[in-house]
Design an enzyme around this catalytic site. Structure first.
Site, PDB file in Angstrom:
ATOM      1  N   THR A 219      30.917  40.092  39.380  1.00 10.60           N
ATOM      2  CA  THR A 219      31.118  38.660  40.611  1.00 10.60           C
ATOM      3  C   THR A 219      29.265  38.018  40.560  1.00 10.60           C
ATOM      4  OG1 THR A 219      33.095  40.414  41.130  1.00 10.60           O
ATOM      5  CG2 THR A 219      32.332  38.226  42.379  1.00 10.60           C
ATOM      6  N   ARG A 247      45.639  42.057  37.631  1.00  9.71           N
ATOM      7  CA  ARG A 247      45.052  43.235  38.715  1.00  9.71           C
ATOM      8  C   ARG A 247      44.431  41.634  39.511  1.00  9.71           C
ATOM      9  NH1 ARG A 247      39.400  43.566  39.851  1.00  9.71           N
ATOM     10  NH2 ARG A 247      39.160  44.676  41.410  1.00  9.71           N
ATOM     11  N   GLY A 249      41.140  40.926  42.413  1.00 12.75           N
ATOM     12  CA  GLY A 249      40.259  42.177  43.348  1.00 12.75           C
ATOM     13  C   GLY A 249      40.366  40.906  44.478  1.00 12.75           C
ATOM     14  N   ASP A 250      39.643  41.229  45.114  1.00 13.96           N
ATOM     15  CA  ASP A 250      39.234  40.464  46.126  1.00 13.96           C
ATOM     16  C   ASP A 250      38.853  38.982  45.778  1.00 13.96           C
ATOM     17  OD1 ASP A 250      36.619  41.328  45.374  1.00 13.96           O
ATOM     18  OD2 ASP A 250      35.411  41.195  47.240  1.00 13.96           O
ATOM     19  N   THR A 270      30.397  41.486  46.815  1.00 17.68           N
ATOM     20  CA  THR A 270      30.509  41.533  45.373  1.00 17.68           C
ATOM     21  C   THR A 270      30.703  43.388  45.215  1.00 17.68           C
ATOM     22  OG1 THR A 270      28.220  41.653  45.120  1.00 17.68           O
ATOM     23  CG2 THR A 270      29.112  39.990  44.103  1.00 17.68           C
ATOM     24  N   GLY A 271      31.444  43.818  44.891  1.00 18.49           N
ATOM     25  CA  GLY A 271      31.650  45.478  44.456  1.00 18.49           C
ATOM     26  C   GLY A 271      33.788  45.398  44.611  1.00 18.49           C
ATOM     27  N   GLY A 273      37.054  45.014  44.652  1.00 16.14           N
ATOM     28  CA  GLY A 273      37.521  44.594  45.230  1.00 16.14           C
ATOM     29  C   GLY A 273      38.438  45.414  46.338  1.00 16.14           C
TER      30      GLY A 273
HETATM   31  N1  GLY Z   1      34.747  42.180  43.556  1.00 16.10           N
HETATM   32  C1  GLY Z   1      35.200  41.597  42.257  1.00 16.10           C
HETATM   33  C2  GLY Z   1      36.567  42.320  42.021  1.00 16.10           C
HETATM   34  O1  GLY Z   1      37.126  43.545  42.449  1.00 16.10           O
HETATM   35  O2  GLY Z   1      36.916  42.161  41.426  1.00 16.10           O
END
Ligand code: GLY
Length: 379
Positions: A219, A247, A249-250, A270-271, A273
Site C-alpha cells: 500500500t 477480499r 481491505g481498508d 498502510t497495514g 486492512g
Molecule cells: N492496507 C491494505 C490492505 O490491507 O489491503
C-alpha cells in the site's frame, strides 16, 4: 516481544511530546506519503508549486509505485491473491469539491488510483468493484495488461507450495477460536529449498520467504495540502498478499484507508486492512483533529483503539501492523505506527520544499514479527 505497562506509557509519552513539537510547525504546501513514495515526491512537489490540483499532485506520487514492477505492494507486480491473480484497490478524496471515488478488487488495470479518480469525475457513484470496475476502466481508456510479474509469480508459487494452516481461511485474529500459528522456524528449511528450486535468486530469498511467512499488505497513501490550504488524499494497493479472491481491505474504503475533510485535514493508512476497517481509522483521525487533537495525538488515539479492541493482548497485536499518515489543513503532520519497527524504524516521507524521511512515532517498541530479519530494500 512483551511490553511492560511502564514501557508502553513511556513510549506513548515520548511520542506525544514529539507530536506536539511537530504539530506547532505547520507549513504549507506539504506532501506526506508512505516511504515507498519517496522517490516520486519531487515531481509531485514541482507540480504543486506550478499550481497543480492537490489530488493530481498526490496521484503523481502514488502512480510511481503503481507503475514500478519492482514494487510488489501496488499496481503492476503487486503480490497476487491465493489463486495467483493480482487484485487492486484504491480510493481518493478531493477536499476542495468534497468528492470521492473508489475501486475495489480490480484485475488487469495497473493505475487504480486514476480509475478511482475517474469514478469520482465521470459517474454519480463513489465506489465500483470487480468486473464492473474493470469494464468501466477500459471504457475510460485504461489499457488491460497482465499485472503478475515473474518475480511476484515466483513468490506466490513459493507460498502456494509451502503454506500450511497459516492462511486466511479461519478465524480473525483475536476471535474466541483463534490460536497463534506454529513457529516459523519449522518451515524454514522447506521454504529455502523450494525457493532455490523455483530459481528465486539467493539475494532475494530472505525477502520472498518473509513475504510468505508474514504476508505483506503493501500500500501507499499520500495526502497533499497546497499554499491555499486546499487538501486531498489518495490510497492505492494490491492488498494483502495471498488473500481470498474478492477480499477488500481498508484501502478502497472511504473513511478507513483514506479520509479527507476540507475543513480539517486528511489521513490515510498502510497495514492490516481488517483492523483498520474496524476502527474506521482515517475518519477517526480526522474527527479527532476536528475536536482539537494534534495530528500525532489523533493518530496515537486511533492506534490505542486498535490495541483496546485486542484487550492490549500482545499475543494478538504482534500480528497487526498499522501506520497512519496524517496531515492537518494548516500543514501540521505526523506519521504514527503501532510498532516501532525495532532496528528498522518505521518511516514515512515528507516534502515541504525539503524532501526527507521521518521516523514514525509508535505505540509499541519492537516488531510485529521478528524473524527472519528483513533484508535492506531501497526505501
Ligand atoms: N492496507 C491494505 C490492505 O490491507 O489491503
Amino acid at each position: 516481544m512483551e511490553i511492560s505497562r511502564r514501557k508502553f506509557f513511556v513510549a506513548s509519552a515520548a511520542a506525544t511530546a514529539a507530536a506536539n513539537a511537530r504539530s506547532s510547525n505547520g507549513k504549507r504546501p506539504l506532501i506526506i506519503c508512505a516511504a515507498n513514495g519517496y522517490r516520486y515526491l519531487d515531481r509531485a512537489f514541482e507540480a504543486l508549486h506550478s499550481g497543480a490540483d492537490t489530488l493530481d499532485a498526490g496521484l503523481k506520487v502514488v502512480t510511481g509505485p503503481e507503475d514500478d514492477p519492482a514494487d510488489d505492494s501496488v499496481g503492476l507486480g503487486g503480490l497476487p491473491n491465493e489463486e495467483g491473480v493480482v487484485e487492486l484497490d484504491a480510493c481518493c478524496m478531493h477536499g476542495p469539491t468534497r468528492r470521492a471515488g473508489s475501486v475495489g478488487g480490480v484485475r488487469n488495470i495497473k493505475n487504480v488510483s486514476l480509475v478511482a479518480k475517474a469514478v469520482m469525475e465521470h459517474t454519480g457513484h463513489v465506489m465500483l468493484v470487480g468486473e464492473g470496475a474493470e469494464r468501466f476502466a477500459v471504457s475510460m481508456g485504461f489499457p488491460r495488461e497482465n499485472l503478475l510479474t515473474e518475480h511476484s509469480r515466483k513468490v506466490w508459487t513459493l507460498w502456494r507450495e509451502t503454506h500450511s494452516n497459516q492462511d486466511w481461511w479461519g478465524p480473525q485474529v483475536g476471535a474466541p477460536n483463534w490460536t497463534a500459528p506454529e513457529s516459523h522456524a519449522e518451515r524454514l528449511v522447506k521454504l529455502n529449498e523450494v525457493a532455490a528450486n523455483l530459481g528465486i535468486p539467493e539475494d532475494q530469498r530472505a525477502d520472498a520467504i518473509h513475504k510468505v511467512l508474514v504476508p505483506p499488505t503493501g500500500t501507499i497513501h499520500c495526502s497533499v495540502v497546497n499554499a491555499a490550504g486546499e487538501i486531498s488524499g489518495v490510497t492505492t494497493t494490491s492488498g494483502l498478499a495471498w488473500k481470498i479472491p474478492g477480499r477488500l481491505g481498508d484501502s478502497p474504503i472511504i473513511g478507513a484507508g483514506c479520509y479527507t475533510d476540507a475543513d480539517v485535514g486528511s489521513a490515510g493508512a498502510t497495514g492490516s486492512g481488517e483492523e483498520n476497517i474496524k476502527v474506521a481509522g482515517a475518519h477517526t483521525i480526522v474527527e479527532n483533529m476536528r475536536r482539537g487533537m494534534s495530528p500525532q495525538e489523533a493518530g496515537m488515539d486511533t492506534l490505542k483503539r486498535i490495541a483496546h479492541y485486542h484487550k492490549d493482548d500482545q499475543t494478538q497485536l504482534k500480528y497487526v501492523s498499522m501506520i497512519y499518515y496524517i496531515l492537518r489543513k494548516d500543514g501540521a503532520y505526523a506519521g504514527v505506527s503501532l510498532w516501532s519497527g525495532g532496528d528498522r524504524k518505521r518511516r514515512f516521507a515528507v516534502h515541504d520544499g525539503e524532501k526527507r524521511y521521518e521516523t514514525c512515532a509508535f505505540l509499541f517498541d519492537g516488531n510485529p514479527i521478528e524473524w527472519p530479519p528483513s533484508p535492506n530494500v531501497p526505501w
